[in-house]
Design a protein around this motif. Structure first.
Motif, mmCIF file in Angstrom:
data_model
loop_
_atom_site.group_PDB
_atom_site.id
_atom_site.type_symbol
_atom_site.label_atom_id
_atom_site.label_comp_id
_atom_site.label_asym_id
_atom_site.label_seq_id
_atom_site.Cartn_x
_atom_site.Cartn_y
_atom_site.Cartn_z
ATOM 1 N N GLY A 64 0.800 -1.227 0.000
ATOM 2 C CA GLY A 64 0.000 0.000 0.000
ATOM 3 C C GLY A 64 0.829 1.272 0.000
ATOM 4 N N LEU A 65 2.045 1.209 -0.522
ATOM 5 C CA LEU A 65 2.881 2.413 -0.578
ATOM 6 C C LEU A 65 2.587 3.269 -1.811
ATOM 7 N N THR A 66 2.099 2.633 -2.859
ATOM 8 C CA THR A 66 1.836 3.384 -4.092
ATOM 9 C C THR A 66 0.601 4.270 -3.900
ATOM 10 N N THR A 67 0.590 5.384 -4.596
ATOM 11 C CA THR A 67 -0.512 6.343 -4.449
ATOM 12 C C THR A 67 -1.489 6.206 -5.607
ATOM 13 N N LEU A 68 -2.670 6.783 -5.403
ATOM 14 C CA LEU A 68 -3.667 6.789 -6.481
ATOM 15 C C LEU A 68 -3.101 7.447 -7.740
ATOM 16 N N THR A 69 -2.378 8.545 -7.555
ATOM 17 C CA THR A 69 -1.830 9.268 -8.710
ATOM 18 C C THR A 69 -0.890 8.363 -9.513
ATOM 19 N N GLU A 70 -0.021 7.650 -8.788
ATOM 20 C CA GLU A 70 0.927 6.763 -9.476
ATOM 21 C C GLU A 70 0.199 5.623 -10.186
ATOM 22 N N VAL A 71 -0.753 5.032 -9.480
ATOM 23 C CA VAL A 71 -1.450 3.868 -10.046
ATOM 24 C C VAL A 71 -2.293 4.276 -11.253
ATOM 25 N N ALA A 72 -3.027 5.384 -11.122
ATOM 26 C CA ALA A 72 -3.879 5.819 -12.241
ATOM 27 C C ALA A 72 -3.014 6.188 -13.453
ATOM 28 N N ALA A 73 -1.879 6.832 -13.208
ATOM 29 C CA ALA A 73 -1.035 7.264 -14.332
ATOM 30 C C ALA A 73 -0.442 6.050 -15.057
ATOM 31 N N ARG A 74 0.108 5.117 -14.297
ATOM 32 C CA ARG A 74 0.741 3.967 -14.945
ATOM 33 C C ARG A 74 -0.313 3.064 -15.594
ATOM 34 N N ALA A 75 -1.411 2.863 -14.898
ATOM 35 C CA ALA A 75 -2.471 2.017 -15.473
ATOM 36 C C ALA A 75 -3.003 2.665 -16.753
ATOM 37 N N GLY A 76 -3.106 3.977 -16.757
ATOM 38 C CA GLY A 76 -3.566 4.688 -17.955
ATOM 39 C C GLY A 76 -2.600 4.519 -19.110
ATOM 40 N N ASP A 133 -5.996 -2.324 -27.454
ATOM 41 C CA ASP A 133 -7.432 -2.292 -27.768
ATOM 42 C C ASP A 133 -8.217 -3.148 -26.790
ATOM 43 N N LEU A 134 -7.509 -3.917 -25.984
ATOM 44 C CA LEU A 134 -8.188 -4.800 -25.035
ATOM 45 C C LEU A 134 -8.637 -4.004 -23.812
ATOM 46 N N PRO A 135 -9.687 -4.484 -23.140
ATOM 47 C CA PRO A 135 -10.041 -3.869 -21.858
ATOM 48 C C PRO A 135 -8.953 -4.154 -20.827
ATOM 49 N N ALA A 136 -8.690 -3.182 -19.961
ATOM 50 C CA ALA A 136 -7.694 -3.375 -18.899
ATOM 51 C C ALA A 136 -8.349 -3.157 -17.538
ATOM 52 N N ILE A 137 -8.056 -4.081 -16.646
ATOM 53 C CA ILE A 137 -8.601 -3.998 -15.280
ATOM 54 C C ILE A 137 -7.447 -3.774 -14.325
ATOM 55 N N VAL A 138 -7.586 -2.816 -13.415
ATOM 56 C CA VAL A 138 -6.476 -2.507 -12.517
ATOM 57 C C VAL A 138 -6.823 -2.850 -11.071
ATOM 58 N N ASP A 139 -5.797 -3.193 -10.361
ATOM 59 C CA ASP A 139 -5.870 -3.510 -8.931
ATOM 60 C C ASP A 139 -5.814 -2.187 -8.165
ATOM 61 N N ALA A 140 -6.931 -1.833 -7.520
ATOM 62 C CA ALA A 140 -6.965 -0.559 -6.774
ATOM 63 C C ALA A 140 -6.772 -0.801 -5.274
ATOM 64 N N ASP A 141 -6.215 -1.946 -4.921
ATOM 65 C CA ASP A 141 -5.917 -2.263 -3.516
ATOM 66 C C ASP A 141 -7.148 -1.998 -2.626
ATOM 67 N N THR A 142 -6.970 -1.220 -1.564
ATOM 68 C CA THR A 142 -8.105 -0.959 -0.654
ATOM 69 C C THR A 142 -8.857 0.312 -1.054
ATOM 70 N N GLY A 143 -8.526 0.860 -2.214
ATOM 71 C CA GLY A 143 -9.251 2.032 -2.710
ATOM 72 C C GLY A 143 -8.601 3.349 -2.332
ATOM 73 N N PHE A 144 -7.453 3.269 -1.659
ATOM 74 C CA PHE A 144 -6.664 4.453 -1.293
ATOM 75 C C PHE A 144 -7.308 5.329 -0.222
ATOM 76 N N GLY A 145 -8.039 4.708 0.689
ATOM 77 C CA GLY A 145 -8.499 5.495 1.840
ATOM 78 C C GLY A 145 -9.930 5.195 2.252
ATOM 79 N N GLU A 146 -10.590 6.222 2.688
ATOM 80 C CA GLU A 146 -11.978 6.155 3.158
ATOM 81 C C GLU A 146 -12.913 5.989 1.959
ATOM 82 N N PRO A 147 -14.203 5.709 2.222
ATOM 83 C CA PRO A 147 -15.131 5.599 1.087
ATOM 84 C C PRO A 147 -15.094 6.798 0.134
#
Ligand SMILES: C[C@](O)(C(=O)O)[C@H](CC(=O)O)C(=O)O
Ligand SMILES: [Mg+2]
Length: 304
Positions: A64-76, A83-97
């Protein structure tokens, strides 16, 4: 060429169709944008983007050291190259609801087809390790509800992962899976199932697609496509497989250079220059400027 010509909306529809088709969908894990190209070329249904790979690639453990910004940027970056759909691991969602809600919108903007949010405590760990902790049902369902409410494209897949099997057993996993679907999950990722029968038990508990995680050196045996398909699994991921393969090959090549004073013995197992250029679609850039690709690729026969 450049980026994929398929829109994120089209990819999400294709993913939904794949999941509804009754055919097991295979999503190998891409460790970079180029490997997503390879996954597409080999005819897989989609691309998985692993949290462990994103963390390990940065030299970090998957805690859980990676941040939403890092994950969204690299996954993007990965998602837009295929052309294939890509599904990413968002861990615990990066915080509260509320953070989970923001996560979903950022991942939608990054062109992902879906993601999974898990019910581990922070700091989280690989689902196939001992000593995990899961949050209570209320916290777990709030995460999923926030995710489902936040999406703007109804085809963006909200997958709920539960790690509870290793903590409280299979029945608890069935109960939690049902509750997560009730909270709005489109699919369930039951983590660290020990047998094919356990996947079948989760299949029996819910009416939504389920995922099998075939990660190496973990708690699950490496079940085959046919075994998983007959247990009613809809999607299988090979999350860290390509990173492990590539890093294994890199390690052996480095050892060869040290031992032989040259990499020559490793060359036959390398991707050739021609294949690499093929994957990046080098020649196609001639449509902008015919002086871009006007050479014979070294190592290919003159007629090729
Ligand atoms: C699927 C997973 O969440 C991942 O990040 O790829 C990991 C994989 C792994 O560590 O082998 C997991 O928790 O299973
Ligand atoms: Mg993970």
């Amino acid at each position: 060429m450049l980026y994929s010509s398929t829109t994120p909306e089209q990819k999400r529809i294709a993913m939904r169709e794949g999941l509804a088709s009754g055919t097991l969908q295979q999503y190998p894990g891409a460790f970079n944008p180029l490997s997503a190209r390879l996954i597409q070329e080999k005819g897989f249904s989609g691309v998985y983007i692993s949290g462990a790979v994103l963390a390990n690639d940065l030299g970090l453990p998957d805690i859980g050291l990676t941040t939403l910004t890092e994950v969204a940027a690299r996954a993007g970056q990965i998602a837009r190259m295929t052309d294939l759909p890509a599904i990413v691991d968002a861990d615990t969602g990066f915080g509260e609801p509320m953070n989970v809600a923001r996560t979903i919108q950022e991942l939608e903007n990054a062109g992902l087809a879906g993601c999974h949010i898990e019910d581990q405590f922070n700091p989280k760990r690989c689902g196939h390790l001992d000593g995990k902790n899961v949050v209570d049902l209320d916290t777990a369902t709030k995460r999923i509800r926030a995710a489902a409410d936040a999406r703007r494209d109804p085809n963006f897949l909200i997958m709920a992962r539960t790690d509870i099997r290793a903590v409280e057993g299979l029945e608890a996993a069935q109960d939690r899976a049902r509750a997560l679907v009730e909270a709005g999950a489109d699919a369930i990722f039951p983590e660290a199932m020990k047998t094919v029968e356990e996947f079948a038990a989760i299949r029996a508990a819910v009416d939504v697609p389920i995922l099998a995680n075939m990660t190496e050196f973990g708690k699950s045996e490496l079940f085959t496509y046919d075994q998983l398909a007959s247990a009613g699994v809809n999607m299988v991921i090979y999350p860290v497989t390509l990173l492990r393969s590539a890093m294994g090959a890199a390690e052996r090549t480095l050892e060869t250079i040290k031992a032989d004073g040259t990499q020559a013995a490793s060359v036959p197992s390398m991707l050739t220059r021609a294949r690499l250029y093929d994957l990046v679609d080098y020649e196609a850039y001639n449509r902008f400027d015919t002086s871009v690709f006007n050479f014979q690729v070294p190592g290919t026969p003159a007629s090729a």
